[in-house]
Design a protein around this motif. Structure first.
Motif, PDB file in Angstrom:
ATOM      1  N   ALA A   1       0.820  -1.211   0.000  1.00  0.00           N
ATOM      2  CA  ALA A   1       0.000   0.000   0.000  1.00  0.00           C
ATOM      3  C   ALA A   1       0.854   1.260   0.000  1.00  0.00           C
TER       4      ALA A   1
ATOM      5  N   VAL B   1      -2.002  -4.548  -1.328  1.00  0.00           N
ATOM      6  CA  VAL B   1      -3.347  -4.106  -1.678  1.00  0.00           C
ATOM      7  C   VAL B   1      -4.307  -5.291  -1.648  1.00  0.00           C
TER       8      VAL B   1
ATOM      9  N   LEU C   1      -7.126   1.459   1.939  1.00  0.00           N
ATOM     10  CA  LEU C   1      -7.366   1.373   0.492  1.00  0.00           C
ATOM     11  C   LEU C   1      -7.760   2.732  -0.085  1.00  0.00           C
TER      12      LEU C   1
END
Length: 415
Positions: free
Chosen positions: A163, A180, A242
Motif C-alpha cells: 500500500a 493491496v 485502500l
C-alpha cells in the motif's frame, strides 16, 4: 361526526396494520429527527433521520461530504405490472409474506429488481424514493470497485504491491506494508479489535480519524497478530487504507475519480455523497449516501458482471475478472471461503460471498443495510434498515433477512 364503534375498531386495526416496527423508539412523534455528530450513529431516536440525511450532519469526522454527480443518461428501471407474491419461512413461522417481513423488521426501504425491472419497492418510517440512505459498510464494496477500475487503468500496477507504494502517508506503517490484495481481503493480520458498542479499538480509531485524519489514524496500528494473507479478520482500517492508496494512485479524491467511471457509468439518476475526513479523504469504511434506486442500479451492473445492460456498446463499468475474483468463492484461497472465513459467509475483495455452487454475493452494512446479488438470475435485492443493534445477528434481522432473500430467489428460480 360521531363514528360507530365497529368503524373505530376497523380504523384502529388499519392503523396497526400500517405501523412500522418501533416507530415511537425511532422518533416518529418528532418527525424522525436528524442527529448530531456525537449521537447519529448510536442513538436510535435519531437513527432513521440520520441514516437518510447524513450529509446534513455537521462535525462527523470533522470533514465534509464529497459529491458524486448524477449521470446525464440515467439507467431506466421499468416497473413490473404486479408485485410478486413472495413467501418465506422464519424460524418461528412459515409461509410469511413481504408485509410480514416489513412488520417484523425495521426496514426503511426495500427494492427487488429482476432482469433490470423493479419487482417491488417499499418504504417505511415516512422515507421517500429521493431520500439518500447511508451505506455503512456497503461502501467498502464500492471502494473495492474503485481498486478494480484503477487497476484496469494501470494506476495500480499490481494488487500484490504494498500500500505504501501508492500512499506515502502510510509509509512504514503496518497497513502501509500490507499488500493491496490483503487489504481487500481483510487479511492484514493487524492487531485490532473491531467492535460496535463503544469498546475495543474502533472508538479510538474513529476519534483519531476525526482529530487527525485517516493517514494519521492508521499510524496508531503498530503490530500484527498473524502473518498477512493467512486469515480473514473483518476490520475497517483495511478499507480506509485502500482509500489512501486510491487517492495516491489516482491523484484525486475517491468521489471525483468514481463520478464518471462508476456513478455516472451505472446511470445513477441522482447524485450521491461520501463523507470525508478533514483532509478530504473519504472515510471509506462507510459514509456513502445514495437513493435506494441508485443502489439498485449498481446492483444491476454487478448482476451483469460489471456491464450496464442498457448500454448498446456493452462497455464494462467494472473489469469482469476483478469482479469475479471479488465475488466468487471458487477464486479465493481456503481461509476466505464460506464456512471458513466465518461460520456461514465467505469474503472476497470487500464483498461477502454466499456458500453454494451458484455465485451469490452481498454488500453489507451495520444496522441492516444490504445489497444481495444473484448474477445467474439477474436478481438484486437492496434494503436499508434501522435495526436495534449494529450487528444484524444480535436481533432476528440476520436470520429473517437471509430467509427472505431465499424466498426471493426461490420465487424466480431455486436456491
Amino acid at each position: 361526526m360521531r363514528l360507530a364503534a365497529p368503524v373505530l375498531l376497523l380504523l384502529a386495526f388499519a392503523s396497526l396494520a400500517h405501523a412500522a416496527p418501533d416507530e415511537d423508539k425511532l422518533g416518529k412523534a418528532f418527525g424522525y429527527p436528524i442527529g448530531t455528530g456525537a449521537n447519529w450513529y448510536y442513538d436510535e431516536s435519531v437513527r432513521v433521520g440520520s441514516f437518510t440525511h447524513q450529509a446534513e450532519i455537521k462535525g462527523i469526522f470533522r470533514g465534509a461530504p464529497n459529491v458524486l454527480k448524477a449521470s446525464p443518461r440515467p439507467m431506466a428501471l421499468p416497473r413490473a405490472a404486479h408485485e410478486p407474491d413472495i413467501r418465506w419461512n422464519a424460524k418461528d413461522a412459515r409461509g410469511l409474506t413481504l408485509d410480514d417481513y416489513l412488520a417484523r423488521q425495521r426496514i426503511m426501504g426495500l427494492i427487488v429488481v429482476k432482469d433490470g425491472a423493479i419487482q417491488l419497492e417499499r418504504y417505511q418510517y415516512d422515507r421517500k424514493p429521493k431520500d439518500r440512505f447511508t451505506s455503512h459498510s456497503m461502501a467498502k464494496s464500492i471502494t473495492a470497485l474503485a481498486v478494480g477500475i484503477a487497476g484496469r487503468e494501470g494506476l495500480i500496477r499490481s494488487l500484490d504491491d504494498l500500500a505504501e507504494r501508492y500512499a506515502p502517508g502510510l509509509k512504514s506503517t503496518v497497513l502501509g506494508q500490507t499488500s493491496v490484495r490483503n487489504l481487500l481481503r481483510m487479511a492484514s493480520g493487524m492487531k485490532y479489535e473491531q467492535t460496535y458498542d463503544g469498546s475495543g479499538d474502533t472508538p479510538r480509531f474513529s476519534k483519531a480519524i476525526a482529530t487527525e485524519g485517516i493517514e494519521a489514524a492508521v499510524r496508531m496500528i503498530t503490530a500484527r497478530e498473524r502473518e498477512q494473507g493467512t486469515r480473514f479478520y473483518y476490520a475497517s482500517p483495511n478499507t480506509v487504507a485502500l482509500a489512501a492508496v486510491l487517492r495516491g494512485a489516482t491523484r484525486t479524491s475517491l468521489s471525483e475519480y468514481l463520478t464518471p467511471r462508476l456513478w455516472q457509468a451505472i446511470g445513477a439518476e441522482d447524485g450521491a455523497t461520501w463523507y470525508a475526513d478533514r483532509t478530504g479523504l473519504e472515510v471509506a469504511l462507510g459514509n456513502f449516501n445514495a437513493t435506494l434506486r441508485d443502489y439498485a442500479r449498481l446492483g444491476v451492473v454487478l448482476a451483469n458482471d460489471g456491464v450496464r445492460p442498457d448500454d448498446g456498446k456493452a462497455t464494462p463499468v467494472v473489469p469482469k475478472e476483478f469482479l469475479l475474483d471479488a465475488t466468487d468463492w471458487h477464486r479465493v484461497p481456503e481461509p476466505f471461503r464460506p464456512k471458513v472465513a466465518t461460520s456461514y459467509l465467505g469474503y472476497g475483495y470487500q464483498f461477502w460471498i454466499f456458500p453454494g455452487e451458484r455465485r451469490r454475493f452481498a454488500m453489507v452494512g451495520v444496522y441492516g443495510q444490504s445489497l444481495y446479488v444473484d448474477p445467474e438470475l439477474k436478481l438484486v435485492m437492496i434494503q436499508t434498515g434501522a435495526n436495534a443493534t449494529a450487528e444484524a445477528g444480535k436481533t432476528s434481522l440476520g436470520a429473517d433477512r437471509d430467509e427472505f432473500w431465499r424466498g426471493v430467489v426461490r420465487f424466480y428460480g431455486k436456491w
